[in-house]
Scaffold this active site. Structure first.
Site, PDB file in Angstrom:
ATOM      1  N   GLU A 105       0.621  -1.529   0.056  1.00 25.68           N
ATOM      2  CA  GLU A 105       0.429   0.125   0.439  1.00 25.68           C
ATOM      3  C   GLU A 105       0.646   0.826  -0.056  1.00 25.68           C
ATOM      4  O   GLU A 105       2.313   1.347   0.138  1.00 25.68           O
ATOM      5  CB  GLU A 105      -1.010  -0.544   0.982  1.00 25.68           C
ATOM      6  CG  GLU A 105      -2.033  -0.856   1.216  1.00 25.68           C
ATOM      7  CD  GLU A 105      -2.852  -1.355   2.579  1.00 25.68           C
ATOM      8  OE1 GLU A 105      -3.899  -1.614   1.896  1.00 25.68           O
ATOM      9  OE2 GLU A 105      -2.344  -1.080   3.181  1.00 25.68           O
TER      10      GLU A 105
ATOM     11  N   HIS B 283      -6.698 -11.998   5.152  1.00 19.13           N
ATOM     12  CA  HIS B 283      -6.714 -11.967   4.322  1.00 19.13           C
ATOM     13  C   HIS B 283      -5.539 -11.942   2.941  1.00 19.13           C
ATOM     14  O   HIS B 283      -5.905 -12.757   2.313  1.00 19.13           O
ATOM     15  CB  HIS B 283      -5.966  -9.604   3.592  1.00 19.13           C
ATOM     16  CG  HIS B 283      -7.412  -9.069   3.740  1.00 19.13           C
ATOM     17  ND1 HIS B 283      -8.256  -9.516   4.962  1.00 19.13           N
ATOM     18  CD2 HIS B 283      -7.075  -7.441   4.418  1.00 19.13           C
ATOM     19  CE1 HIS B 283      -9.413  -8.248   5.368  1.00 19.13           C
ATOM     20  NE2 HIS B 283      -8.161  -7.157   4.920  1.00 19.13           N
TER      21      HIS B 283
ATOM     22  N   LYS C  53       2.661  -1.156   4.680  1.00 16.29           N
ATOM     23  CA  LYS C  53       2.056   0.588   4.585  1.00 16.29           C
ATOM     24  C   LYS C  53       3.124   1.325   3.909  1.00 16.29           C
ATOM     25  O   LYS C  53       4.580   1.450   4.347  1.00 16.29           O
ATOM     26  CB  LYS C  53       2.158   0.951   5.535  1.00 16.29           C
ATOM     27  CG  LYS C  53       0.787   0.305   6.568  1.00 16.29           C
ATOM     28  CD  LYS C  53      -1.253   1.044   5.690  1.00 16.29           C
ATOM     29  CE  LYS C  53      -2.475   0.215   6.010  1.00 16.29           C
ATOM     30  NZ  LYS C  53      -3.615  -0.268   5.538  1.00 16.29           N
TER      31      LYS C  53
HETATM   32  C1  BG6 Z   1      -8.191  -3.437   5.648  1.00 13.77           C
HETATM   33  C2  BG6 Z   1      -7.117  -3.224   6.549  1.00 13.77           C
HETATM   34  O1  BG6 Z   1      -9.276  -4.979   5.978  1.00 13.77           O
HETATM   35  O2  BG6 Z   1      -8.044  -3.978   4.395  1.00 13.77           O
HETATM   36  C3  BG6 Z   1      -6.550  -1.868   5.974  1.00 13.77           C
HETATM   37  O3  BG6 Z   1      -8.083  -2.787   7.772  1.00 13.77           O
HETATM   38  C4  BG6 Z   1      -5.954  -2.209   4.300  1.00 13.77           C
HETATM   39  O4  BG6 Z   1      -5.457  -1.363   6.709  1.00 13.77           O
HETATM   40  C5  BG6 Z   1      -7.462  -2.772   3.690  1.00 13.77           C
HETATM   41  O5  BG6 Z   1      -5.933  -0.973   4.162  1.00 13.77           O
HETATM   42  C6  BG6 Z   1      -6.969  -2.914   2.156  1.00 13.77           C
HETATM   43  O6  BG6 Z   1      -8.495  -3.084   1.675  1.00 13.77           O
HETATM   44  P1  BG6 Z   1      -8.116  -2.726  -0.090  1.00 13.77           P
HETATM   45  O7  BG6 Z   1      -9.683  -3.729  -0.277  1.00 13.77           O
HETATM   46  O8  BG6 Z   1      -8.686  -1.289   0.130  1.00 13.77           O
HETATM   47  O9  BG6 Z   1      -7.584  -2.773  -1.089  1.00 13.77           O
END
Ligand code: BG6
Length: 467
Positions: A209, A233, A319
């Site tokens: 990210e 995830h 991040k």
């Molecule tokens: C969330 C996390 O579950 O998933 C976040 O708490 C993260 O920190 C996010 O940024 C990412 O999900 P997506 O779908 O926006 O890529």
């Protein structure tokens, strides 16, 4: 068939005034309404002393700030469904009011968008009020913060509910490209013979990210990357890459097969984990000045199965990395050295499955470099057919499934506990936190982790105009 197979006749959202509702839920409900997939009334519950109209006003604002071109007729239909109950989640009177608002409905879906510490008290209160028969309860991660608390939470929920009444959201499972991993693997016969240790050298999974923790310091600091995105995830994605083809006629073959995969994953080795924290993280509001929380993690996992023994799965997530990109890179064995000269030691072949930002798959072949006695990567790329804006989004898909009574894309208790079991040693013996510069690929120690097997590959970023 249990109650979960019947469509809901009322949706009750606890925490309707909160952030998640504002950013995700109303947008998802609006999109379901747009597709005529909402059929029941919606009751919002929160502490705010609101009347029904205040709640509707809140819905309007949330939709206006998250949907590009709002169809007023659709929004009006959504608002017409909406009513509101004010109250404290710890007060039995609130639940009496909820019961009254539900009226004769027999198959409520309770969506708990509330702090995790309140999941069990709210569910127990729903039970006390006689509201759990025939109901389904949707909860948001985190499901515990380690193996012990996950077990405890599950035990509390199971005092009042059956497992098939509990729908645990991992929004990655509602992403089309994540579901696509199983479709790709099991719909294309040519992949199966090579999808194993004989042909695959290792797997690299990246969730990068390019933004920081921003305004979520208070949430993030007690959590960190491991609990935020890896235990849930990334491990869910890993199971789709690694699981066996689901077989048999059981009630829940896919989730059974995923569970078997998790059981085969060895508990992580703390020596094979690197944690990092970006410079400036401790200045984020809500973050402790001496925080040891990771904003980056890289780890190696091993799988004790006939298919995967000896094939490391490297996972990195963080991040403030250079790009936003989530992908799985399946790296094949290096071919044997042929002869000295130009045909020796080419790079290994790779297959990348990209999840974000634009889903697709890329197989990297090696061909002859034109005019030279050398190799050149020749990429075979497929962008998954999508209609941006029209495809169901993760929350829309999962909320729709919860209302319909389809629990296939929700995580089951046994899998949640297995995933905590896998990461628990890293929580018990956390690696030291290494600083890294925002915009870099994390601490340099992460390169040591993969040394001897590979180097981290640059993620596959979409080319200009590619999607
Ligand atoms: C969330 C996390 O579950 O998933 C976040 O708490 C993260 O920190 C996010 O940024 C990412 O999900 P997506 O779908 O926006 O890529």
């Amino acid at each position: 068939m249990g109650p979960q197979a019947e469509p809901a006749d009322v949706l009750v959202i606890f925490g309707i005034s909160g952030d998640l509702a504002k950013k995700m839920t109303f947008r998802a409900l609006y999109r379901l309404e747009l597709r005529n997939k909402l059929e029941c009334p919606i009751i919002g519950v929160a502490r705010n002393e609101w009347a029904d109209d205040d709640c509707r006003g809140h819905a309007r604002e949330a939709v206006a700030s998250t949907v590009d071109e709002v169809d007023e007729a659709v929004l009006a239909r959504l608002c017409d469904r909406l009513s509101y109950v004010a109250g404290d989640y710890g007060d039995a009177e609130t639940f009496k009011r909820v019961k009254k608002a539900i009226g004769k409905a027999k198959r409520p879906v309770f969506y708990l968008e509330i702090p995790p510490s309140l999941f069990a008290p709210v569910v127990l209160n729903l039970g006390e009020a006689g509201l759990t028969d025939g109901a389904r309860v949707v909860i948001e991660k985190p499901f515990g913060h380690d193996i012990e608390s996950a077990r405890e939470l599950n035990a509390q929920l199971l005092q009042v509910l059956d497992e098939d009444q509990i729908l645990r959201i991992d929004h990655f499972l509602g992403k089309e490209p994540v579901m696509d991993i199983a479709y790709l693997r099991f719909a294309n016969t040519m992949l199966e013979p090579i999808w194993n240790r004989r042909y695959i050298s290792h797997v690299q999974m990246t969730m990068a990210e390019d933004f920081g923790v921003d305004d979520r310091g208070r949430f993030y600091d007690p959590v960190g990357t491991m609990r935020d995105v890896v235990q849930n995830h990334m491990l869910q994605v890993m199971s789709l890459v690694g699981m066996e083809p689901p077989a048999g006629h059981g009630e829940d073959p896919i989730r059974d097969t995923k569970l078997n995969f998790f059981k085969a994953v060895r508990s992580a080795d703390p020596k094979k984990c690197v944690r990092g924290q970006y410079d400036g993280y401790r200045d984020v509001e809500g973050v402790a000045k001496d925080s040891q929380t990771e904003t980056y993690i890289a780890l190696e996992l091993e799988v004790d199965s006939w298919r995967w023994a000896g094939v490391p799965f490297f996972i990195r997530a963080g991040k403030c990395l250079p790009v936003r990109e989530t992908e799985v890179n399946v790296v094949f064995q290096r071919p044997p050295r042929l002869v000295a000269g130009p045909l020796s030691a080419p790079d290994p072949q790779q297959m990348v499955i990209r999840i974000d930002p634009s889903p697709g798959a890329r197989i990297r072949f090696l061909a002859k470099k034109a005019g030279e006695d050398a190799f050149d990567p020749a990429d075979f790329k497929v962008l998954f057919e999508r209609t941006p804006g029209a495809d169901p989004e993760p929350y829309e898909r999962l909320l729709g499934d919860a209302l319909k009574g389809n629990n296939r894309l929700f995580t089951r208790e046994d899998a949640v506990e297995e995933t905590w079991r896998i990461v628990q040693p890293l929580l018990d013996e956390p690696a030291p936190v290494r600083p890294y510069e925002p915009g870099s690929w994390g601490p340099k120690e992460a390169n040591e982790l993969v040394k001897g097997v590979c180097a981290w590959y640059e993620p596959w970023m979409p080319d200009e105009g590619e999607g």
